[in-house]
Design a protein around this motif. Sequence first.
Motif, mmCIF file in Angstrom:
data_model
loop_
_atom_site.group_PDB
_atom_site.id
_atom_site.type_symbol
_atom_site.label_atom_id
_atom_site.label_comp_id
_atom_site.label_asym_id
_atom_site.label_seq_id
_atom_site.Cartn_x
_atom_site.Cartn_y
_atom_site.Cartn_z
ATOM 1 N N TYR A 1 -22.589 8.714 -46.182
ATOM 2 C CA TYR A 1 -23.967 8.398 -47.509
ATOM 3 C C TYR A 1 -24.390 7.067 -47.782
ATOM 4 O O TYR A 1 -25.460 6.579 -48.119
ATOM 5 N N ALA A 2 -22.965 6.223 -47.488
ATOM 6 C CA ALA A 2 -22.835 4.967 -47.567
ATOM 7 C C ALA A 2 -23.765 3.816 -46.454
ATOM 8 O O ALA A 2 -24.508 3.456 -46.868
ATOM 9 N N GLY A 3 -23.593 4.723 -45.115
ATOM 10 C CA GLY A 3 -24.604 4.176 -44.374
ATOM 11 C C GLY A 3 -26.057 4.482 -44.719
ATOM 12 O O GLY A 3 -26.845 4.018 -44.233
ATOM 13 N N PHE A 4 -26.040 5.761 -45.262
ATOM 14 C CA PHE A 4 -27.515 5.737 -44.967
ATOM 15 C C PHE A 4 -28.597 5.061 -46.085
ATOM 16 O O PHE A 4 -29.372 4.898 -45.585
ATOM 17 N N ARG A 5 -27.588 5.149 -47.367
ATOM 18 C CA ARG A 5 -28.300 4.464 -48.606
ATOM 19 C C ARG A 5 -28.696 2.174 -47.431
ATOM 20 O O ARG A 5 -29.313 2.254 -47.897
ATOM 21 N N ALA A 6 -27.216 2.788 -47.015
ATOM 22 C CA ALA A 6 -27.376 0.457 -45.743
ATOM 23 C C ALA A 6 -28.464 0.236 -45.423
ATOM 24 O O ALA A 6 -29.117 -0.102 -45.418
ATOM 25 N N ARG A 7 -29.511 2.005 -44.820
ATOM 26 C CA ARG A 7 -30.485 1.704 -43.975
ATOM 27 C C ARG A 7 -31.495 2.204 -44.534
ATOM 28 O O ARG A 7 -32.855 2.112 -43.589
ATOM 29 N N GLY A 8 -31.617 2.409 -45.981
ATOM 30 C CA GLY A 8 -32.588 2.984 -46.512
ATOM 31 C C GLY A 8 -33.313 4.751 -46.141
ATOM 32 O O GLY A 8 -34.453 4.568 -46.332
ATOM 33 N N LEU A 9 -32.404 4.582 -45.976
ATOM 34 C CA LEU A 9 -32.225 6.684 -45.583
ATOM 35 C C LEU A 9 -32.460 7.913 -46.844
ATOM 36 O O LEU A 9 -31.367 7.117 -47.636
ATOM 37 N N PRO A 10 -33.314 8.620 -46.948
ATOM 38 C CA PRO A 10 -32.643 9.669 -48.420
ATOM 39 C C PRO A 10 -31.133 9.812 -47.779
ATOM 40 O O PRO A 10 -30.658 10.370 -46.804
ATOM 41 N N ILE A 11 -31.158 10.563 -48.963
ATOM 42 C CA ILE A 11 -29.820 11.655 -48.865
ATOM 43 C C ILE A 11 -29.689 12.561 -49.844
ATOM 44 O O ILE A 11 -29.175 13.126 -50.020
#
Length: 469
Positions: free
Chosen positions: A401-411
Amino acid sequence: MIIADIVKVAIAEFEAKMLALGQHLDTRQLTADLAEQVSHALEDALSAAGCAAFKAFLESYDLQEPQLDINGQTLRLKTFSPKTFLTRFGLIEVVRALYQADRGGPAYVPLDHFWDMNSHFATLDVREAVCFAVAHMTAQESAQLFGKCSFFKPSATAIKHVVEKVHAEIVPRQTVLEANIQEQITVPKASRVLVASMDGVNVPLREPGVPRGRPAERPGQDADAEKQSCYKNAMVGTLSFYGDVPDEQETPERLLGVALARMPEACAVTFKDKFEQHLSVLERKAGPTMTKVFLCDGHRTLWNYADHQKRYDDYEKLIDFFHAEEHLSKAAEALFGKRSAHARAWYDKYRVKLLEQANGAAAVQRSMVYYRQRRRLSKTRQKALAAEQTFFRRNQHRMDYAGFRARGLPIGSGPVEAACKSIVKTRLCRSGMRWLRKGGQRILDLRCYAKCGLWKEFWDAYKAIRKSA
Protein backbone atom coordinates in the motif's frame (compact mmCIF):
# COMPACT_ATOMS: atom_id res chain seq x y z
CA MET A 1 -48.17 13.39 -46.79
CA ILE A 2 -46.25 16.62 -46.45
CA ILE A 3 -45.60 18.35 -43.14
CA ALA A 4 -48.23 21.01 -43.83
CA ASP A 5 -50.91 18.31 -44.02
CA ILE A 6 -49.73 16.82 -40.72
CA VAL A 7 -49.95 20.25 -39.12
CA LYS A 8 -53.53 20.66 -40.34
CA VAL A 9 -54.57 17.29 -38.89
CA ALA A 10 -52.87 18.03 -35.56
CA ILE A 11 -54.40 21.52 -35.27
CA ALA A 12 -57.89 20.31 -36.15
CA GLU A 13 -57.73 17.50 -33.60
CA PHE A 14 -56.25 19.75 -30.93
CA GLU A 15 -58.90 22.43 -31.46
CA ALA A 16 -61.77 19.93 -31.43
CA LYS A 17 -60.48 18.24 -28.31
CA MET A 18 -59.91 21.48 -26.39
CA LEU A 19 -63.30 22.89 -27.31
CA ALA A 20 -65.01 19.68 -26.22
CA LEU A 21 -63.07 19.51 -22.96
CA GLY A 22 -63.55 23.22 -22.26
CA GLN A 23 -67.32 23.24 -22.46
CA HIS A 24 -67.66 22.22 -18.83
CA LEU A 25 -64.98 24.51 -17.36
CA ASP A 26 -65.83 27.55 -15.24
CA THR A 27 -63.26 30.08 -16.50
CA ARG A 28 -64.63 33.20 -14.82
CA GLN A 29 -61.87 33.24 -12.19
CA LEU A 30 -58.44 31.63 -12.00
CA THR A 31 -58.18 29.04 -9.26
CA ALA A 32 -55.84 26.16 -8.53
CA ASP A 33 -58.56 23.72 -9.59
CA LEU A 34 -59.09 25.52 -12.87
CA ALA A 35 -55.37 25.59 -13.63
CA GLU A 36 -55.17 21.84 -12.96
CA GLN A 37 -58.20 21.13 -15.15
CA VAL A 38 -56.82 23.17 -18.05
CA SER A 39 -53.44 21.49 -17.66
CA HIS A 40 -55.07 18.06 -17.94
CA ALA A 41 -57.17 19.24 -20.86
CA LEU A 42 -54.07 20.45 -22.71
CA GLU A 43 -52.34 17.14 -22.03
CA ASP A 44 -55.29 15.16 -23.43
CA ALA A 45 -55.58 17.46 -26.44
CA LEU A 46 -51.88 17.31 -27.22
CA SER A 47 -51.96 13.53 -26.95
CA ALA A 48 -54.97 13.28 -29.25
CA ALA A 49 -53.41 15.70 -31.75
CA GLY A 50 -50.15 13.76 -31.77
CA CYS A 51 -51.96 10.45 -32.27
CA ALA A 52 -54.12 11.77 -35.10
CA ALA A 53 -51.22 13.45 -36.90
CA PHE A 54 -48.88 10.47 -36.55
CA LYS A 55 -51.58 8.05 -37.69
CA ALA A 56 -52.30 10.18 -40.76
CA PHE A 57 -48.58 10.49 -41.47
CA LEU A 58 -48.07 6.71 -41.40
CA GLU A 59 -51.15 5.80 -43.43
CA SER A 60 -50.14 8.25 -46.16
CA TYR A 61 -47.21 5.95 -47.02
CA ASP A 62 -49.24 2.75 -47.35
CA LEU A 63 -49.49 0.93 -50.67
CA GLN A 64 -52.75 0.00 -52.35
CA GLU A 65 -51.44 -1.70 -55.47
CA PRO A 66 -53.42 -4.80 -56.49
CA GLN A 67 -50.26 -6.90 -56.47
CA LEU A 68 -46.57 -6.67 -55.56
CA ASP A 69 -43.48 -8.59 -56.61
CA ILE A 70 -41.39 -9.29 -53.49
CA ASN A 71 -38.20 -11.33 -53.82
CA GLY A 72 -39.44 -12.92 -57.04
CA GLN A 73 -42.82 -13.83 -55.57
CA THR A 74 -46.16 -12.34 -56.61
CA LEU A 75 -48.26 -11.16 -53.66
CA ARG A 76 -51.83 -9.96 -54.03
CA LEU A 77 -53.75 -7.42 -51.94
CA LYS A 78 -55.99 -9.48 -49.66
CA THR A 79 -57.43 -7.04 -47.15
CA PHE A 80 -56.87 -3.94 -45.07
CA SER A 81 -55.91 -4.95 -41.54
CA PRO A 82 -55.94 -2.65 -38.48
CA LYS A 83 -53.12 -2.87 -35.96
CA THR A 84 -52.67 -0.99 -32.69
CA PHE A 85 -49.32 0.62 -31.94
CA LEU A 86 -48.06 2.24 -28.76
CA THR A 87 -46.48 5.57 -29.73
CA ARG A 88 -45.05 8.36 -27.61
CA PHE A 89 -48.41 10.15 -28.05
CA GLY A 90 -50.46 7.14 -26.96
CA LEU A 91 -52.24 4.24 -28.67
CA ILE A 92 -53.08 4.56 -32.36
CA GLU A 93 -54.84 2.14 -34.68
CA VAL A 94 -53.38 2.09 -38.18
CA VAL A 95 -55.14 0.41 -41.09
CA ARG A 96 -52.58 -1.29 -43.34
CA ALA A 97 -52.73 -3.10 -46.66
CA LEU A 98 -52.04 -6.82 -46.29
CA TYR A 99 -50.62 -8.89 -49.15
CA GLN A 100 -50.28 -12.64 -49.53
CA ALA A 101 -49.45 -15.22 -52.20
CA ASP A 102 -52.37 -17.02 -53.83
CA ARG A 103 -51.24 -20.33 -52.37
CA GLY A 104 -51.19 -18.86 -48.87
CA GLY A 105 -48.19 -18.51 -46.63
CA PRO A 106 -46.99 -15.60 -44.49
CA ALA A 107 -48.63 -12.22 -44.97
CA TYR A 108 -46.63 -9.18 -46.05
CA VAL A 109 -47.56 -5.74 -44.71
CA PRO A 110 -45.60 -3.07 -46.60
CA LEU A 111 -46.30 -0.28 -44.12
CA ASP A 112 -44.97 -2.28 -41.17
CA HIS A 113 -41.90 -3.14 -43.22
CA PHE A 114 -41.27 0.49 -44.20
CA TRP A 115 -40.98 1.75 -40.63
CA ASP A 116 -39.50 -1.45 -39.16
CA MET A 117 -42.49 -2.47 -37.04
CA ASN A 118 -43.07 -5.97 -38.40
CA SER A 119 -42.96 -7.67 -35.04
CA HIS A 120 -43.36 -4.79 -32.60
CA PHE A 121 -46.25 -3.19 -30.77
CA ALA A 122 -44.26 -0.29 -29.30
CA THR A 123 -42.43 2.28 -31.41
CA LEU A 124 -38.68 2.62 -31.15
CA ASP A 125 -38.74 5.66 -28.86
CA VAL A 126 -41.29 4.00 -26.56
CA ARG A 127 -39.15 0.87 -26.41
CA GLU A 128 -36.17 2.94 -25.32
CA ALA A 129 -38.14 4.74 -22.61
CA VAL A 130 -39.59 1.47 -21.31
CA CYS A 131 -36.22 -0.30 -21.21
CA PHE A 132 -34.59 2.67 -19.48
CA ALA A 133 -37.34 2.77 -16.88
CA VAL A 134 -37.14 -0.97 -16.18
CA ALA A 135 -33.39 -0.66 -15.71
CA HIS A 136 -34.17 1.48 -12.67
CA MET A 137 -37.49 0.20 -11.29
CA THR A 138 -40.02 -2.60 -11.53
CA ALA A 139 -42.54 -2.88 -14.35
CA GLN A 140 -45.33 -1.93 -11.96
CA GLU A 141 -43.46 1.19 -10.81
CA SER A 142 -42.63 2.06 -14.42
CA ALA A 143 -46.30 1.83 -15.37
CA GLN A 144 -47.20 4.15 -12.50
CA LEU A 145 -44.50 6.62 -13.54
CA PHE A 146 -45.59 6.69 -17.19
CA GLY A 147 -49.18 7.07 -16.02
CA LYS A 148 -48.23 10.29 -14.23
CA CYS A 149 -45.88 11.99 -16.65
CA SER A 150 -46.20 10.56 -20.15
CA PHE A 151 -48.66 10.62 -23.05
CA PHE A 152 -48.24 6.86 -23.45
CA LYS A 153 -49.41 4.80 -20.51
CA PRO A 154 -48.45 1.13 -20.91
CA SER A 155 -49.55 -1.52 -18.44
CA ALA A 156 -47.01 -3.44 -16.39
CA THR A 157 -47.67 -6.49 -18.56
CA ALA A 158 -47.07 -4.51 -21.76
CA ILE A 159 -43.84 -3.15 -20.30
CA LYS A 160 -42.61 -6.67 -19.53
CA HIS A 161 -43.45 -7.80 -23.07
CA VAL A 162 -41.57 -4.88 -24.59
CA VAL A 163 -38.44 -5.59 -22.56
CA GLU A 164 -38.61 -9.32 -23.33
CA LYS A 165 -38.94 -8.58 -27.04
CA VAL A 166 -35.98 -6.20 -27.10
CA HIS A 167 -33.85 -8.67 -25.15
CA ALA A 168 -34.83 -11.52 -27.49
CA GLU A 169 -33.62 -9.44 -30.45
CA ILE A 170 -30.33 -8.61 -28.73
CA VAL A 171 -29.31 -12.08 -27.50
CA PRO A 172 -28.44 -13.59 -30.94
CA ARG A 173 -26.40 -10.48 -31.79
CA GLN A 174 -25.07 -9.67 -28.33
CA THR A 175 -21.43 -10.08 -29.31
CA VAL A 176 -21.87 -7.60 -32.18
CA LEU A 177 -23.82 -5.18 -29.98
CA GLU A 178 -21.22 -5.24 -27.21
CA ALA A 179 -18.41 -4.75 -29.71
CA ASN A 180 -20.21 -1.69 -31.10
CA ILE A 181 -20.60 -0.23 -27.62
CA GLN A 182 -16.98 -0.91 -26.68
CA GLU A 183 -15.73 0.83 -29.81
CA GLN A 184 -17.61 3.98 -28.81
CA ILE A 185 -15.87 4.20 -25.41
CA THR A 186 -13.13 6.82 -25.34
CA VAL A 187 -10.32 6.53 -22.82
CA PRO A 188 -9.72 9.94 -21.15
CA LYS A 189 -6.42 11.51 -22.19
CA ALA A 190 -5.40 12.10 -18.57
CA SER A 191 -5.62 8.39 -17.72
CA ARG A 192 -2.56 6.86 -16.07
CA VAL A 193 -3.91 3.64 -14.59
CA LEU A 194 -6.31 0.91 -15.68
CA VAL A 195 -7.78 -1.02 -12.75
CA ALA A 196 -9.64 -4.32 -13.17
CA SER A 197 -11.79 -5.47 -10.24
CA MET A 198 -14.44 -8.11 -9.65
CA ASP A 199 -16.61 -9.32 -6.80
CA GLY A 200 -19.57 -11.55 -6.06
CA VAL A 201 -22.98 -10.67 -4.64
CA ASN A 202 -25.83 -12.97 -3.61
CA VAL A 203 -29.15 -12.68 -5.47
CA PRO A 204 -32.47 -14.44 -4.72
CA LEU A 205 -33.41 -17.03 -7.34
CA ARG A 206 -36.78 -18.58 -8.06
CA GLU A 207 -35.53 -22.14 -8.14
CA PRO A 208 -35.18 -25.00 -5.66
CA GLY A 209 -32.40 -24.72 -3.14
CA VAL A 210 -31.53 -25.02 0.51
CA PRO A 211 -31.75 -21.67 2.34
CA ARG A 212 -28.42 -20.74 3.87
CA GLY A 213 -27.97 -19.37 7.36
CA ARG A 214 -31.42 -20.43 8.53
CA PRO A 215 -32.26 -22.41 11.68
CA ALA A 216 -33.93 -25.79 11.46
CA GLU A 217 -37.65 -25.66 10.69
CA ARG A 218 -39.93 -25.72 13.72
CA PRO A 219 -42.46 -28.56 14.15
CA GLY A 220 -45.64 -27.85 12.24
CA GLN A 221 -43.85 -25.95 9.46
CA ASP A 222 -42.84 -27.27 6.07
CA ALA A 223 -39.93 -29.54 6.85
CA ASP A 224 -38.78 -30.09 3.27
CA ALA A 225 -35.09 -29.30 2.88
CA GLU A 226 -35.61 -27.89 -0.59
CA LYS A 227 -37.45 -24.63 -1.05
CA GLN A 228 -38.58 -22.92 -4.20
CA SER A 229 -36.09 -20.11 -3.73
CA CYS A 230 -32.44 -19.78 -2.83
CA TYR A 231 -29.53 -17.33 -2.91
CA LYS A 232 -26.62 -17.77 -5.29
CA ASN A 233 -23.64 -15.68 -6.25
CA ALA A 234 -23.85 -13.24 -9.16
CA MET A 235 -20.65 -11.64 -10.44
CA VAL A 236 -19.86 -7.98 -10.99
CA GLY A 237 -16.77 -6.53 -12.66
CA THR A 238 -15.53 -2.97 -13.08
CA LEU A 239 -12.88 -1.53 -15.37
CA SER A 240 -11.72 1.90 -14.22
CA PHE A 241 -9.33 4.53 -15.52
CA TYR A 242 -7.61 6.83 -13.04
CA GLY A 243 -5.66 10.03 -13.50
CA ASP A 244 -3.41 12.00 -11.16
CA VAL A 245 -4.04 12.61 -7.48
CA PRO A 246 -5.81 16.01 -7.18
CA ASP A 247 -4.36 18.66 -4.87
CA GLU A 248 -5.19 18.11 -1.20
CA GLN A 249 -6.45 14.60 -1.97
CA GLU A 250 -4.88 11.23 -1.17
CA THR A 251 -6.36 9.10 -3.94
CA PRO A 252 -6.24 9.46 -7.72
CA GLU A 253 -9.25 10.76 -9.62
CA ARG A 254 -11.43 8.12 -11.27
CA LEU A 255 -11.99 9.33 -14.82
CA LEU A 256 -14.02 6.54 -16.39
CA GLY A 257 -15.71 3.39 -15.17
CA VAL A 258 -17.36 0.51 -17.02
CA ALA A 259 -19.26 -2.25 -15.23
CA LEU A 260 -20.70 -5.60 -16.22
CA ALA A 261 -22.73 -8.10 -14.23
CA ARG A 262 -23.85 -11.70 -14.71
CA MET A 263 -26.44 -13.78 -12.96
CA PRO A 264 -25.19 -16.87 -11.07
CA GLU A 265 -23.61 -19.59 -13.18
CA ALA A 266 -21.19 -22.45 -12.59
CA CYS A 267 -17.62 -21.13 -12.24
CA ALA A 268 -18.71 -17.74 -13.67
CA VAL A 269 -17.54 -18.87 -17.11
CA THR A 270 -19.59 -16.40 -19.16
CA PHE A 271 -18.78 -13.53 -16.80
CA LYS A 272 -15.03 -14.15 -17.03
CA ASP A 273 -15.17 -14.42 -20.81
CA LYS A 274 -17.05 -11.14 -21.19
CA PHE A 275 -14.86 -9.42 -18.59
CA GLU A 276 -11.74 -10.39 -20.52
CA GLN A 277 -13.30 -9.26 -23.82
CA HIS A 278 -14.08 -5.83 -22.36
CA LEU A 279 -10.64 -5.65 -20.81
CA SER A 280 -8.88 -6.50 -24.09
CA VAL A 281 -10.66 -3.67 -25.89
CA LEU A 282 -9.82 -1.12 -23.20
CA GLU A 283 -6.21 -2.31 -22.98
CA ARG A 284 -5.85 -1.76 -26.72
CA LYS A 285 -7.32 1.73 -26.43
CA ALA A 286 -5.19 2.57 -23.40
CA GLY A 287 -1.91 1.69 -25.10
CA PRO A 288 1.15 -0.22 -23.88
CA THR A 289 2.42 2.41 -21.43
CA MET A 290 -0.67 2.36 -19.20
CA THR A 291 -0.10 1.02 -15.67
CA LYS A 292 -2.42 -1.94 -15.11
CA VAL A 293 -3.68 -3.13 -11.71
CA PHE A 294 -5.83 -6.08 -10.64
CA LEU A 295 -7.46 -4.94 -7.40
CA CYS A 296 -9.97 -7.06 -5.44
CA ASP A 297 -10.91 -8.10 -1.95
CA GLY A 298 -9.31 -11.19 -0.42
CA HIS A 299 -11.66 -13.88 -1.71
CA ARG A 300 -9.49 -16.83 -2.71
CA THR A 301 -11.61 -17.70 -5.76
CA LEU A 302 -10.87 -14.32 -7.33
CA TRP A 303 -7.15 -14.57 -6.73
CA ASN A 304 -6.95 -18.18 -7.93
CA TYR A 305 -8.47 -16.94 -11.17
CA ALA A 306 -6.15 -13.92 -11.49
CA ASP A 307 -2.99 -15.82 -10.51
CA HIS A 308 -3.60 -18.60 -13.03
CA GLN A 309 -4.48 -16.42 -16.02
CA LYS A 310 -1.46 -15.40 -18.11
CA ARG A 311 -3.32 -12.33 -19.35
CA TYR A 312 -2.83 -10.80 -15.88
CA ASP A 313 0.90 -11.51 -15.70
CA ASP A 314 1.71 -7.88 -16.53
CA TYR A 315 -0.76 -6.54 -13.96
CA GLU A 316 0.27 -5.31 -10.56
CA LYS A 317 -1.92 -7.02 -7.97
CA LEU A 318 -3.29 -5.59 -4.76
CA ILE A 319 -5.73 -6.62 -2.04
CA ASP A 320 -8.27 -3.89 -1.32
CA PHE A 321 -6.91 -1.92 1.64
CA PHE A 322 -10.24 -1.62 3.39
CA HIS A 323 -10.66 -5.39 3.24
CA ALA A 324 -7.21 -5.74 4.79
CA GLU A 325 -8.31 -3.28 7.49
CA GLU A 326 -11.18 -5.59 8.42
CA HIS A 327 -8.79 -8.48 8.90
CA LEU A 328 -6.48 -6.28 10.97
CA SER A 329 -9.42 -5.38 13.19
CA LYS A 330 -10.31 -9.06 13.64
CA ALA A 331 -6.69 -9.80 14.58
CA ALA A 332 -6.79 -7.03 17.20
CA GLU A 333 -9.95 -8.52 18.70
CA ALA A 334 -8.43 -12.00 18.78
CA LEU A 335 -5.29 -10.72 20.52
CA PHE A 336 -6.76 -8.27 23.03
CA GLY A 337 -10.52 -8.83 23.15
CA LYS A 338 -13.43 -6.95 21.64
CA ARG A 339 -13.68 -3.21 22.29
CA SER A 340 -10.63 -3.20 24.56
CA ALA A 341 -8.31 -0.20 24.72
CA HIS A 342 -5.31 -2.42 23.90
CA ALA A 343 -7.07 -3.74 20.80
CA ARG A 344 -7.84 -0.21 19.61
CA ALA A 345 -4.28 1.01 20.21
CA TRP A 346 -2.74 -1.99 18.45
CA TYR A 347 -5.11 -1.64 15.52
CA ASP A 348 -4.41 2.10 15.11
CA LYS A 349 -0.65 1.56 15.26
CA TYR A 350 -0.51 -1.25 12.71
CA ARG A 351 -3.05 0.28 10.40
CA VAL A 352 -0.62 3.19 9.95
CA LYS A 353 2.26 0.76 9.39
CA LEU A 354 0.23 -1.23 6.85
CA LEU A 355 -0.75 1.92 4.99
CA GLU A 356 2.44 3.98 5.12
CA GLN A 357 5.45 1.73 5.64
CA ALA A 358 7.19 -0.57 3.20
CA ASN A 359 6.71 -4.19 4.26
CA GLY A 360 3.90 -3.09 6.56
CA ALA A 361 2.20 -6.50 6.17
CA ALA A 362 5.35 -8.22 7.44
CA ALA A 363 5.37 -5.96 10.50
CA VAL A 364 1.74 -6.93 11.20
CA GLN A 365 2.64 -10.60 11.02
CA ARG A 366 5.63 -10.26 13.35
CA SER A 367 3.49 -8.45 15.92
CA MET A 368 0.79 -11.12 15.78
CA VAL A 369 3.40 -13.83 16.41
CA TYR A 370 4.95 -11.82 19.27
CA TYR A 371 1.67 -11.27 21.13
CA ARG A 372 0.39 -14.76 20.49
CA GLN A 373 3.43 -16.15 22.30
CA ARG A 374 3.05 -13.79 25.26
CA ARG A 375 -0.68 -13.73 25.86
CA ARG A 376 -2.95 -16.44 27.15
CA LEU A 377 -5.58 -16.80 24.50
CA SER A 378 -8.61 -19.06 24.62
CA LYS A 379 -8.90 -21.75 21.96
CA THR A 380 -11.56 -19.68 20.21
CA ARG A 381 -9.33 -16.62 20.03
CA GLN A 382 -6.33 -18.73 19.00
CA LYS A 383 -8.37 -20.11 16.11
CA ALA A 384 -9.53 -16.62 15.10
CA LEU A 385 -5.98 -15.27 15.23
CA ALA A 386 -4.64 -18.19 13.18
CA ALA A 387 -7.15 -17.36 10.44
CA GLU A 388 -5.91 -13.76 10.31
CA GLN A 389 -2.27 -14.84 10.32
CA THR A 390 -3.04 -17.09 7.36
CA PHE A 391 -4.73 -14.22 5.53
CA PHE A 392 -1.77 -11.83 5.94
CA ARG A 393 0.80 -14.52 5.16
CA ARG A 394 -1.02 -15.62 2.01
CA ASN A 395 -1.55 -12.07 0.72
CA GLN A 396 1.58 -10.25 1.93
CA HIS A 397 2.89 -9.88 -1.64
CA ARG A 398 -0.36 -8.12 -2.55
CA MET A 399 -0.19 -5.48 0.20
CA ASP A 400 2.29 -2.86 -1.00
CA TYR A 401 0.00 0.00 0.00
CA ALA A 402 2.81 2.42 0.74
CA GLY A 403 4.38 1.83 -2.64
CA PHE A 404 1.08 2.23 -4.47
CA ARG A 405 0.26 5.48 -2.66
CA ALA A 406 3.72 6.89 -3.37
CA ARG A 407 3.10 6.31 -7.08
CA GLY A 408 -0.40 7.79 -7.00
CA LEU A 409 -2.17 4.47 -7.58
CA PRO A 410 -5.53 3.48 -6.07
CA ILE A 411 -5.58 1.04 -3.15
CA GLY A 412 -9.33 0.46 -2.76
CA SER A 413 -11.83 -1.57 -4.75
CA GLY A 414 -14.66 0.86 -3.99
CA PRO A 415 -15.98 1.00 -7.59
CA VAL A 416 -16.76 -2.71 -7.74
CA GLU A 417 -18.20 -2.70 -4.20
CA ALA A 418 -20.45 0.21 -5.22
CA ALA A 419 -21.42 -1.57 -8.46
CA CYS A 420 -22.49 -4.64 -6.50
CA LYS A 421 -24.87 -2.47 -4.51
CA SER A 422 -26.12 -0.04 -7.18
CA ILE A 423 -26.39 -2.47 -10.10
CA VAL A 424 -27.39 -5.73 -8.41
CA LYS A 425 -28.56 -5.34 -4.81
CA THR A 426 -30.65 -2.19 -5.25
CA ARG A 427 -32.57 -3.59 -8.23
CA LEU A 428 -32.70 -7.37 -7.75
CA CYS A 429 -32.74 -7.80 -3.98
CA ARG A 430 -35.81 -5.87 -2.89
CA SER A 431 -38.29 -7.42 -0.50
CA GLY A 432 -40.10 -10.43 -1.95
CA MET A 433 -38.14 -10.54 -5.21
CA ARG A 434 -37.15 -13.89 -6.71
CA TRP A 435 -35.56 -14.12 -10.14
CA LEU A 436 -35.21 -16.54 -12.98
CA ARG A 437 -31.68 -16.29 -14.31
CA LYS A 438 -32.77 -15.21 -17.80
CA GLY A 439 -35.06 -12.49 -16.48
CA GLY A 440 -32.48 -11.24 -14.01
CA GLN A 441 -29.82 -11.03 -16.71
CA ARG A 442 -32.19 -9.02 -18.87
CA ILE A 443 -32.38 -6.39 -16.13
CA LEU A 444 -28.66 -6.46 -15.29
CA ASP A 445 -27.65 -5.81 -18.90
CA LEU A 446 -29.91 -2.76 -19.14
CA ARG A 447 -28.87 -1.52 -15.71
CA CYS A 448 -25.15 -1.71 -16.47
CA TYR A 449 -25.58 0.49 -19.54
CA ALA A 450 -27.73 2.98 -17.63
CA LYS A 451 -25.48 3.19 -14.57
CA CYS A 452 -22.24 3.47 -16.55
CA GLY A 453 -23.41 6.35 -18.73
CA LEU A 454 -23.46 4.14 -21.84
CA TRP A 455 -27.18 4.19 -22.53
CA LYS A 456 -26.93 6.22 -25.74
CA GLU A 457 -24.16 3.95 -27.01
CA PHE A 458 -26.27 0.89 -26.16
CA TRP A 459 -29.38 2.16 -27.88
CA ASP A 460 -27.46 3.26 -30.96
CA ALA A 461 -25.97 -0.25 -31.12
CA TYR A 462 -29.45 -1.79 -30.74
CA LYS A 463 -30.78 0.30 -33.62
CA ALA A 464 -27.76 -0.71 -35.71
CA ILE A 465 -28.38 -4.44 -35.26
CA ARG A 466 -32.07 -3.89 -36.06
CA LYS A 467 -31.12 -2.27 -39.37
CA SER A 468 -28.64 -5.02 -40.25
CA ALA A 469 -31.05 -7.86 -39.42
